[in-house]
Design a protein around this motif. Structure first.
Motif, PDB file in Angstrom:
ATOM      1  N   MET A 154      36.524  56.337  43.051  1.00  8.61           N
ATOM      2  CA  MET A 154      34.832  56.871  42.828  1.00  8.61           C
ATOM      3  C   MET A 154      34.528  56.308  41.348  1.00  8.61           C
TER       4      MET A 154
ATOM      5  N   THR B 194      31.689  57.449  39.771  1.00 11.89           N
ATOM      6  CA  THR B 194      30.122  58.079  39.837  1.00 11.89           C
ATOM      7  C   THR B 194      28.865  57.769  39.069  1.00 11.89           C
TER       8      THR B 194
ATOM      9  N   LEU C 136      21.461  59.807  48.396  1.00 12.25           N
ATOM     10  CA  LEU C 136      23.340  60.131  48.554  1.00 12.25           C
ATOM     11  C   LEU C 136      24.085  61.628  49.608  1.00 12.25           C
TER      12      LEU C 136
ATOM     13  N   GLU D  94      27.003  63.348  50.055  1.00  7.82           N
ATOM     14  CA  GLU D  94      28.460  62.970  49.337  1.00  7.82           C
ATOM     15  C   GLU D  94      27.594  64.606  48.261  1.00  7.82           C
TER      16      GLU D  94
ATOM     17  N   SER E   7      29.905  61.558  43.263  1.00 12.05           N
ATOM     18  CA  SER E   7      29.441  59.879  44.104  1.00 12.05           C
ATOM     19  C   SER E   7      27.945  60.205  42.574  1.00 12.05           C
TER      20      SER E   7
END
Ligand code: TXA
Ligand code: MG
Length: 345
Positions: free
Chosen positions: A1, A3, A24, A29, A169
């Protein structure tokens, strides 16, 4: 993922950035954000699925409950039942601020937050970014400190990156946090109000508002107490890779003892934490950590992380007074040291 790292003005948080991060959160997230104490790892407090992501990202044991963060006092009503008079008094005087209050939870709180307990910890942070984010999200945020479980809490965004980049995230970078140690936690569901974790809001400050308040025995203890009221108390915390030793007693004797240990220790890289820039020990790195408990609180977690980066093997420090914020500083230091305390007489 990947960031996303969003820089924000801590004094005047840009609405565009807040909206991006709030979106988000609305998608379930995780977003790390600054508070006045340490950085938090936020998720929708009303979504069990989002909360489970927090435990996974941090490697946090599921029996360690989370604090719910709100943006306005009126948001408390839906989360707890009842609000006892002592809580109303503390809220009126000390919120927003670094004080977390444990109350009986309402049915809206998912079990995942409180690890099966019938109580919930709530806090209203004194930080513009945090509160703008909670408001924009439209729900309260469950947020533990944004570190890998067991590491020192993050006091700037780069600490969060070091621990969680690639696992969450977004990180909102709002600069260094003000206080540097986590909030004071008070349990108002116990027979009498009990401080479970000391912080910037001191027992005497709380005492002035609600009268009697007691310290849970783990707060002042010099030993590890396992069967603790707050599940978080039993876990290893803040520990640097180096052995950390705290010295208590006569200052002059401690100085010569420390110098002696440096001379004879097999450790190649030794650090001494000093609270006076003029104190110098030969054969060790002298690391100035601040002279007042306020400045030590602000610096401590950063310095502990730096010791790992610098591959220090042994850290020596003289204990500080447990007055005011010193109680919280010593509480974190003792945990970081695994209660490795040497009495010098
Ligand atoms: O300053 C702070 O409080 C930071 C910032 C991000 O707000 N947050 C923080 O969260 O330190 P965390 O998860 O690292 O620490 C929460 C502490 C843990 O020791 C936990 O066991 C305790 O609060 N706690 C949470 N809910 C509880 C409950 N219902 N009963 C007893 N202890 C609780
Ligand atoms: Mg924590």
């Amino acid at each position: 993922m990947k960031t996303l790292i969003l820089r924000i003005d801590p004094k005047k948080p840009q609405p565009r950035i807040i909206r991006k991060a709030a979106t988000l959160l609305q998608q379930g997230e995780l977003v790390a954000f600054p508070t006045e104490t340490v950085y938090g790892l936020g998720a929708n407090a009303l979504s069990p699925k989002a909360i489970r992501k927090i435990f996974k990202a941090k490697g946090r044991p599921s029996d360690n409950p989370l604090i719910v963060h709100i943006a306005d006092k009126k948001q408390l009503r839906q989360l707890v039942d009842p609000i006892p008079p002592a809580a109303s008094k503390l809220i009126k005087k000390l919120w927003p601020g670094p004080l977390t209050i444990i109350l009986k939870k309402s049915p809206i709180i998912p079990d995942e937050i409180c690890a099966g307990l019938n109580t919930v910890a709530v806090r209203l942070p004194d930080n513009r970014v945090a509160r703008a984010l909670i408001r924009a999200a439209g729900f309260p945020l469950a947020a533990p400190s944004a570190n890998i479980s067991g590491k020192p809490s993050p006091t700037c965004a780069s600490h969060v990156s070091a621990d969680l980049e690639g696992r969450i995230s977004c990180i909102i970078d709002g600069g260094s946090t003000h206080v540097g140690l986590e909030s004071t936690v008070i349990d108002l569901t116990a027979a009498s109000p009990t401080i479970l974790r000391p912080g910037k809001i001191s027992p005497s400050e709380i005492g002035k508002v609600i009268g009697n308040v007691r310290l849970h025995r783990v707060v002042k203890s010099d030993k590890k107490i396992i069967a603790a009221r707050s599940p978080g108390m039993k876990y290893r915390h803040y520990a640097p890779k180096a052995e950390l030793r705290i010295f208590q007693g006569d200052t002059i004797k401690i100085k010569s003892k420390i110098q002696n240990i440096i001379r004879h220790s097999p450790a190649k890289k030794i650090a001494v934490f000093v609270t006076n820039r003029n104190h110098r020990f030969q054969g060790a790195e002298n690391v100035y950590i601040g002279s007042s408990s306020k400045s030590i609180a602000k610096n401590l977690f950063r310095v502990l992380r730096e010791m790992d980066d610098r591959k220090i093997e042994l850290i020596l420090i003289e204990s500080v007074s447990e007055k005011g914020l010193g109680l919280a500083v010593m509480n974190r230091l003792k945990k970081a040291a695994g209660f490795n305390i040497v009495r010098v007489r």
